[in-house]
Design an enzyme around this catalytic site. Sequence first.
Site, PDB file in Angstrom:
ATOM      1  N   LYS A   1       5.403  -3.320  16.729  1.00  0.00           N
ATOM      2  CA  LYS A   1       6.222  -2.224  16.182  1.00  0.00           C
ATOM      3  C   LYS A   1       7.221  -1.722  17.229  1.00  0.00           C
ATOM      4  CE  LYS A   1       3.054  -0.442  12.627  1.00  0.00           C
ATOM      5  NZ  LYS A   1       2.312   0.731  12.111  1.00  0.00           N
TER       6      LYS A   1
ATOM      7  N   ARG B   1       8.917 -10.967  -3.957  1.00  0.00           N
ATOM      8  CA  ARG B   1       8.905 -12.410  -4.162  1.00  0.00           C
ATOM      9  C   ARG B   1       8.685 -12.738  -5.636  1.00  0.00           C
ATOM     10  NH1 ARG B   1       4.331 -14.450  -0.851  1.00  0.00           N
ATOM     11  NH2 ARG B   1       3.619 -12.348  -1.340  1.00  0.00           N
TER      12      ARG B   1
ATOM     13  N   LYS C   1       0.222  -6.195  -8.790  1.00  0.00           N
ATOM     14  CA  LYS C   1       1.631  -6.107  -8.431  1.00  0.00           C
ATOM     15  C   LYS C   1       2.520  -6.278  -9.668  1.00  0.00           C
ATOM     16  CE  LYS C   1       0.934  -7.667  -3.669  1.00  0.00           C
ATOM     17  NZ  LYS C   1       1.209  -6.473  -2.871  1.00  0.00           N
TER      18      LYS C   1
ATOM     19  N   TYR D   1       0.813  -1.221   0.000  1.00  0.00           N
ATOM     20  CA  TYR D   1       0.000   0.000   0.000  1.00  0.00           C
ATOM     21  C   TYR D   1       0.848   1.274   0.000  1.00  0.00           C
ATOM     22  CZ  TYR D   1      -3.408   3.527   0.913  1.00  0.00           C
ATOM     23  OH  TYR D   1      -4.168   4.657   0.796  1.00  0.00           O
ATOM     24  N   ILE D   2       1.765   1.411   0.963  1.00  0.00           N
ATOM     25  CA  ILE D   2       2.567   2.640   1.024  1.00  0.00           C
ATOM     26  C   ILE D   2       3.913   2.443   0.335  1.00  0.00           C
ATOM     27  CG2 ILE D   2       3.603   2.191   3.327  1.00  0.00           C
ATOM     28  CD1 ILE D   2       2.392   5.625   1.907  1.00  0.00           C
TER      29      ILE D   2
END
Lengths: 309, 309
Positions: A133, A36, A45, A15-16
């Site tokens: 995180k 990949r 993609k 997404y980002i």
Amino acid sequence: MEVKSKILIIGGTGYIGKFIVEASANAGHPTFAFVRETTVYDPAKAMLIKHFKSRGVDVVYGDLDDHESLVKGIKLVDVVISAVGHLQLQDQIKIIAAIKEAGNVKRFLPSEFGNDPDRNHAVEPGKSVFAIKSQIRRAIEAEGIPYTYISCNLFFSGYFLPSLGQLGVTAPPRDKILIRGDGDAKAIYTKEEDVGTYTIKVVDDPRTLNKTLYIRLPENIYSVNELVSLWEKKIGKPLEKIYVSEEQVLKHIKDAPYPENFVQSIGHSIYVMGDQSNYKIEPGFGVEALELYPEVKYTTVDQFLDQYV
Amino acid sequence: MEVKSKILIIGGTGYIGKFIVEASANAGHPTFAFVRETTVYDPAKAMLIKHFKSRGVDVVYGDLDDHESLVKGIKLVDVVISAVGHLQLQDQIKIIAAIKEAGNVKRFLPSEFGNDPDRNHAVEPGKSVFAIKSQIRRAIEAEGIPYTYISCNLFFSGYFLPSLGQLGVTAPPRDKILIRGDGDAKAIYTKEEDVGTYTIKVVDDPRTLNKTLYIRLPENIYSVNELVSLWEKKIGKPLEKIYVSEEQVLKHIKDAPYPENFVQSIGHSIYVMGDQSNYKIEPGFGVEALELYPEVKYTTVDQFLDQYV
């Protein structure tokens, strides 16, 4: 002479990530996207990878579970940016191990791109994602890897801004709106392209070494009440406002299935607890995007909402 | 000398539209994308538009509600392809009016890109969406506009294939799976890039004039039971299969909110009623992609699923 570090982006088709790859290429950095091999079968993609190649980006095939491929990719560059999705956050421990082995990385940016995980009051299941995180931050610091954390708050086209904070809709409401809490907590939005631009700015900047870059652009800070007022002005009619108590919000989070419960718990953290704006940025740990890079012309929430009028 | 018609794509930044724009540029057609000016504020669309420009695509700014802009855009080309989303299907009546006024269009492809709307047994709310697609067909035919309809069944990265027919997840299940009905109805999948390739093939092909092109690629036809077997082989373990009766499926459609009820009603039509494979293609109304264009190397479902292993 300006130095342009070589950059590897992991999660560059996400997404980002795609905006970070684009910004890196735009800024003239030798840019490498780690993807990949089977990604070619995913049509969106695959299209993106073709686009990257046409922009001169080098595509490096590998897998987080293939340690050798990761070390090999990292050895090609000076800077590693992870933009993996929230289901792969834990796997970043493998990136850290590969960075240690490669030994050549001048800066690592782990996948954050949201609220500051060390400064939040989220309930589950969001709480656990922030905890991961934070664990990744501690692992980076323990290994002595030079880092920058990017705290960019909410994206323009994410779950919240196009819906003015609702869920399950992709455009702002025209009749009534549900508002969590009293609607006064300030949330912060940044356009994905601008996140990409600021992210790339930090990689060779000594002022951002071992610091968090906070993106808090003054024209993009809005409470839900202010956002609704702006939208009402655009469409020339008032909305019916239905305020939802914190108690009701928490009950809904408990009852909703994944991924709605996850997104709603983030909504609670931001819109009820005010976790994007309820702390001060101290020079000891943070720097602000606008102060460091006043030359960037960023897009505003006001402009973004025009597409839905 | 081969003629390469000029093509205008309306909805070219949308889910399937972007693959059609890409395929048109790849095939060497002078390609025009009709987009709203405010689209530039949507980060993903803005990135896509930049990409289109780098591929030599002309971007034409306008709006379906601005008749003059539509006529002007259509006059630039020979062929119009609509790829608008399902909330804008009705607005295609405005495209038809503009095509009539422009008077130069040699072929029009309305936005279908799914099941054949004239041959379905969907319940509401899907039923109404197919009804609108059928109405648009009748309006095109009544106006005598040369057309081709593209019946491409399901996309690879849509709601159903990555989840093996589940909803609310974005990867195939590893423990258990819900199967609608008896799981034996054959559904048909096509990769988005291949939809783009076949769509562009038809525009200058007299064999597809006033016909429906059916994309039924033999390696991409699977019942859910067959799909689950394929996946079980890939991950090396069996899934627990929970069969959901048609009655339960219909009850869920009645109770679910939009857009889940819409997607579920499509799921019922395909997986319970077998609406992608329960009729024969007659030469009077249809032609098959593989027969007309055997040279296209298409991607298979088998390859696509490898990315999730």
